[in-house]
Design a protein around this motif. Sequence first.
Motif, PDB file in Angstrom:
ATOM      1  N   LYS A  47       1.110  -1.625   0.198  1.00  0.00           N
ATOM      2  CA  LYS A  47       0.289   0.161  -0.156  1.00  0.00           C
ATOM      3  C   LYS A  47       0.868   0.953  -0.023  1.00  0.00           C
ATOM      4  N   GLN A  48       2.145   1.258   0.828  1.00  0.00           N
ATOM      5  CA  GLN A  48       2.616   2.366   0.737  1.00  0.00           C
ATOM      6  C   GLN A  48       2.979   2.832  -0.140  1.00  0.00           C
ATOM      7  N   GLN A  49       3.662   1.827  -1.080  1.00  0.00           N
ATOM      8  CA  GLN A  49       4.852   1.517  -2.173  1.00  0.00           C
ATOM      9  C   GLN A  49       4.236   2.303  -3.769  1.00  0.00           C
ATOM     10  N   VAL A  92       4.795  -2.318  -8.848  1.00  0.00           N
ATOM     11  CA  VAL A  92       4.987  -2.158  -7.550  1.00  0.00           C
ATOM     12  C   VAL A  92       4.594  -3.758  -7.749  1.00  0.00           C
ATOM     13  N   PHE A 126       1.017   4.070  -3.002  1.00  0.00           N
ATOM     14  CA  PHE A 126       1.259   6.090  -2.938  1.00  0.00           C
ATOM     15  C   PHE A 126       1.937   6.700  -2.921  1.00  0.00           C
ATOM     16  N   ASN A 127       3.735   6.146  -3.434  1.00  0.00           N
ATOM     17  CA  ASN A 127       4.329   6.344  -3.615  1.00  0.00           C
ATOM     18  C   ASN A 127       4.711   6.999  -5.109  1.00  0.00           C
ATOM     19  N   THR A 128       3.660   5.989  -5.311  1.00  0.00           N
ATOM     20  CA  THR A 128       4.551   6.182  -7.010  1.00  0.00           C
ATOM     21  C   THR A 128       2.988   7.408  -7.402  1.00  0.00           C
ATOM     22  N   GLY A 129       2.322   8.055  -6.906  1.00  0.00           N
ATOM     23  CA  GLY A 129       1.440   9.840  -6.740  1.00  0.00           C
ATOM     24  C   GLY A 129       0.363   9.391  -7.401  1.00  0.00           C
TER      25      GLY A 129
END
Length: 806
Positions: free
Chosen positions: A486-488, A651, A490-493
């Motif tokens: 999930k965090q990864q 991801v 989110f990191n994609t923007g």
Amino acid sequence: MVKNYFKTTIRNLWKNKAYSFLNIGGLAIGIACAGLIFLWVADELTFDNFNVKKDKLYSVQVNASYGGNAFTMSSTPRIMAATIKSEIPGIANACRVSVEGDNTLFSFGGKSIYASGKYVDPSFLGMFTVPFVEGNSDNAFSQLYSVVLTEKTASKFFGSNHNGYRNIIGKTLRLDNKQDYVIKGILKDLPENSTLQFEWLASYDAYMQQHVKVYGNRDLTSWESFGPDTYVELSPSANPLVVNKKLYNFIHHKDPKETNTAFLYQIQRLHLYGEFANGKETGGGAIKQVHMLSLIAWIILFIACVNFMNLATARSEKRAKEIGVRKVLGSGRKSLIIQFTGESILMSAIAAVFAIAIMVFALPAFNALVHKYLPIGFTNPGHIIALLLITLICGLLAGSYPSFYLSSFDPVKVLKGLKIKSGSAAMIRKGLVVLQFTVSVVFIISTIIIYLQIQHAKSRNLGFNKDDLIEIDMQHGISRDFPVIKQQLFNTGLVENAALSDHATIYDGNSDDRFTWEGKPVDQKVGITFRNVSPEFLSTSGMRILEGRDFSNVASDSLNAIVTESLAKIIDKNGVVGKIIQSPQGEKDGFYKNIRIIGVVNDYIYGNMYGQSAPVIFFCKPPLSVNANLVYVRVKPGHISQQSMAAIGLVIKKNNPAYPFQYKFVDEQFNEMFANEIQMSKLSGIFAVLAIIISCLGLFSLAAYTAERRIKEIGIRKVLGASVPGIAALLSKEFLQLIGISCLVAFPSAWWIMHNWLQSYRYRVSVHWWIFAIAGITALFIAVATVSFQAVKAALMNPVKSLRSE
């Protein structure tokens, strides 16, 4: 004599080329349309006929009572097949077939593919007709972890092998990156018109071994533990009614707590008639489409034949002298009837040749529309006989009235040049035009209403936001790793939110009727769908909390649940937040006896897009407690593109390297649920266009004939000062009146037909007056465009030429 007759007939057809072309063209379109439909109907009616034992094969269906109504399902207790085979006389064999098996990953030599299959008992191979290309049924499942592939699946891995697949036997495939399976056989590909479809088969015992590893031995011998479909083969002397009587209360006799009843349902009826309501066959299913399309085929053929009758009777005066001479020379009425009927059959035969050409050209598009592969089958005796019958029927039907009408002419009056009384023929001709356009207008109205019904259902409030929502199938439980994933994401923007679920949002989930709560009547059974989700699921899917609160985290909410509004009303209309609901399953399976309701979420539509919201309960499950494979990702609005999917795919592949990146857009899944209605809408539109084309061919020819008959009248009117628009309006008036009558007949007929069709949908569109107005205006516009061409052409003729003596 036959040769001379054939030559004479061809000469007559060639002499009236335009007339013949219109007649043959209309018949060809009608025969081609009917031929394509009958190919589809034949395929539907022969579903499962390839099974040699089809007359003795039955599916076991179970009726479960919920809220006073019976719900029919094919899922049965796991121990049912073996038990009824040993205890009920007349059952020669039985087998279990898994519901699971779709999208199973097979890997071999660095190559991975997904294939849909079934886990079955060995007896399946002896009951159903599944011929082996290599290997045999005796040792297909001699090992626990063995698999048989269809030719199609084998060719995906090993290529087409025209010398046999002997070298493939014994090779090992890895299923879902977990277990190795040995290839024990290659099966011939199943026909498309088979109810059961699979690309591979494996032992049901192997499936149960995997099941035990995940869930333990719980309920494997319980009559409350439902799972596979069960099929039985009756012995040759068995009476299905007697077997059904013993089967009816079999589950209840084995477990008095269970009130479910069971019955046999013939395998051949599953596809065509396998829809049930309140425990009984409704007569629905594919048979409704078969009846509808068969009726349409005959209607299109009838319209084409009506077109023929109209043109033949309209051209009667052109052949009056020929008939008079033949009668004077000794031809009787019977021989004339035979001659004219023979001409119509010959024209029908020529039309059939053109129809075959049309079918060959149109078949790929038709196959794409109905999602089948239907060959014309020039070597199929049944297809050839059907084509000959259609040709003969069209020839006889189309030529029947013209033959009797033409042969009735009085030779004395004809040869003296006296006017033939044609009042009855004219009335019949007008009636046929009215009939043609009545059918066309009904088709137009039906097409509009079907389209509106689809759009009405698509635009309803689903209770969640399907747009910008992606479903990713991870193929294995990844709940422990989900926070990192999930965090990864989110990191994609690109991602707004993400959540886990064990079932697809838009489809049905697990259901149970054993949930209890304080105040629930003892005899009340409520089927409740339950879903296991991560805390972010409701916000990711776009659902709204109406009372209480959403899940906050797994640690604090593992003993809590959220229910939908419809379930809350069943439990307590005065409020359910804080109340306890008892789950029917034990703690070792990740469920808890006492679950506290912390919130109420809005109802949402799933499963049946035309139905009402069914009750659902959401559990917030701790890591690894359930096999949650589905990741839902809400992409930021306007950010769905190939580049964004590639970024999300990186991801997923990073955290799930053993499985291909598989995703679906939820809005596309939603659209797929209307496949039958969309297909019906397209077919209705196509047939409406064909009916109009055939009708217009007749109208065009009749307008030309009318203009030809009144050519001197038109010339006199022009000499006396009549304008071209005035003459065109005069010639068009009669036909427009006929179209107006068609609309008056079509409107109530279409309303009655579509009103009854809409009754099968609980969520349906209203039939508005403007639908009929659009259909009527469309029909009038088409008629005006068709007739005006001939009317204006006649009005523009030089009156000197039209008034010149013959």
